[in-house]
Write an enzyme that holds these catalytic residues in place. Sequence first.
Site, PDB file in Angstrom:
ATOM      1  N   ASP A 132     145.503  44.394  12.229  1.00  9.42           N
ATOM      2  CA  ASP A 132     146.186  45.686  12.347  1.00  9.42           C
ATOM      3  C   ASP A 132     145.628  46.675  11.332  1.00  9.42           C
ATOM      4  O   ASP A 132     144.803  46.336  10.493  1.00  9.42           O
ATOM      5  CB  ASP A 132     147.708  45.517  12.163  1.00  9.42           C
TER       6      ASP A 132
ATOM      7  N   HIS B  19     158.567  39.683  12.849  1.00  7.27           N
ATOM      8  CA  HIS B  19     157.400  40.344  13.446  1.00  7.27           C
ATOM      9  C   HIS B  19     156.109  39.630  13.040  1.00  7.27           C
ATOM     10  O   HIS B  19     156.020  39.048  11.959  1.00  7.27           O
ATOM     11  CB  HIS B  19     157.348  41.837  13.095  1.00  7.27           C
TER      12      HIS B  19
ATOM     13  N   GLU C 125     156.900  44.771  16.116  1.00  6.31           N
ATOM     14  CA  GLU C 125     158.274  44.772  15.639  1.00  6.31           C
ATOM     15  C   GLU C 125     159.211  44.199  16.703  1.00  6.31           C
ATOM     16  O   GLU C 125     158.829  44.048  17.877  1.00  6.31           O
ATOM     17  CB  GLU C 125     158.688  46.208  15.295  1.00  6.31           C
TER      18      GLU C 125
ATOM     19  N   ASP D  35     161.925  39.968   9.693  1.00  8.06           N
ATOM     20  CA  ASP D  35     162.586  40.184  10.989  1.00  8.06           C
ATOM     21  C   ASP D  35     161.873  39.462  12.126  1.00  8.06           C
ATOM     22  O   ASP D  35     162.192  39.667  13.297  1.00  8.06           O
ATOM     23  CB  ASP D  35     162.684  41.678  11.304  1.00  8.06           C
TER      24      ASP D  35
END
Length: 259
Positions: A66, A137, A142, A135
């Site tokens: 990324d 991801h 996300e 979370d």
Amino acid sequence: MEVVILGGSRPIGKLAADAIEQLLRRKPDAVLGLATGSSPLPVYEELAGRHAAGLDFSRASGFALDEYVGLPEGHPEQYRNVIRREFTDRINIDPANVHSPDGSAADIPAACDAYEAAIAAAGGVDLQLLGVGTDGHIGFNEPGSSFASRTRIKSLIEQTRKDNARFFTSLADVPHHVITQGLGTIMDARHVILIATGAQKAQAVRDFVEGPVAAICPASVLQFHPHATVLVDEAAASALKLADFYRHTYDNKPSWQGI
């Protein structure tokens, strides 16, 4: 999915590096998927030491997972610069063979399509390193990300920006957008190694390893991957119901199965 519980980041880095070294020895032109953040650092440290001892990366190539959108060229937190600093400048990989999404492109969708095409032209990723967010991801996919998603622009949720603010002067300096390989892109890798350490990752590990496969926990898609290896320390494994089974399985794993 294979879950391996180890004593800390150092043995985790060693085992992941073993997998990469074995891959390079049987396939010198292997394609590596490179992650940033704290999780892969022990792997990169171990591999840099092995390169100093003779491990050859000269025919390998790498694709970053990324990149932030909008950071100025040369910014120290551009992921292309982080990967160079932490890993690729420390080995003998050809810089021309280290690729990153173009977060400064004028046409972001076209840049994303070009990145997907470059991965395909290289023959696909042989081994993808991953971390996981609190979370759930992976990459910057996300919660709510499509399991079929490809490389694209994504908005960061506020918790991810807060988690990453430690790398910037302030939260205000953390970009709101990124380019990330999609979950579908990640799932195309032939081998995925996900690393998680620390008690703050325990719930995420529990959710994606033993919970339902659901978009609210993007890493749970790895339950469908044919060769996913999850390397965790005791703290990150602390919420796993089947932790004892995972330990037993690894302790009695046949040597011919490999990593």
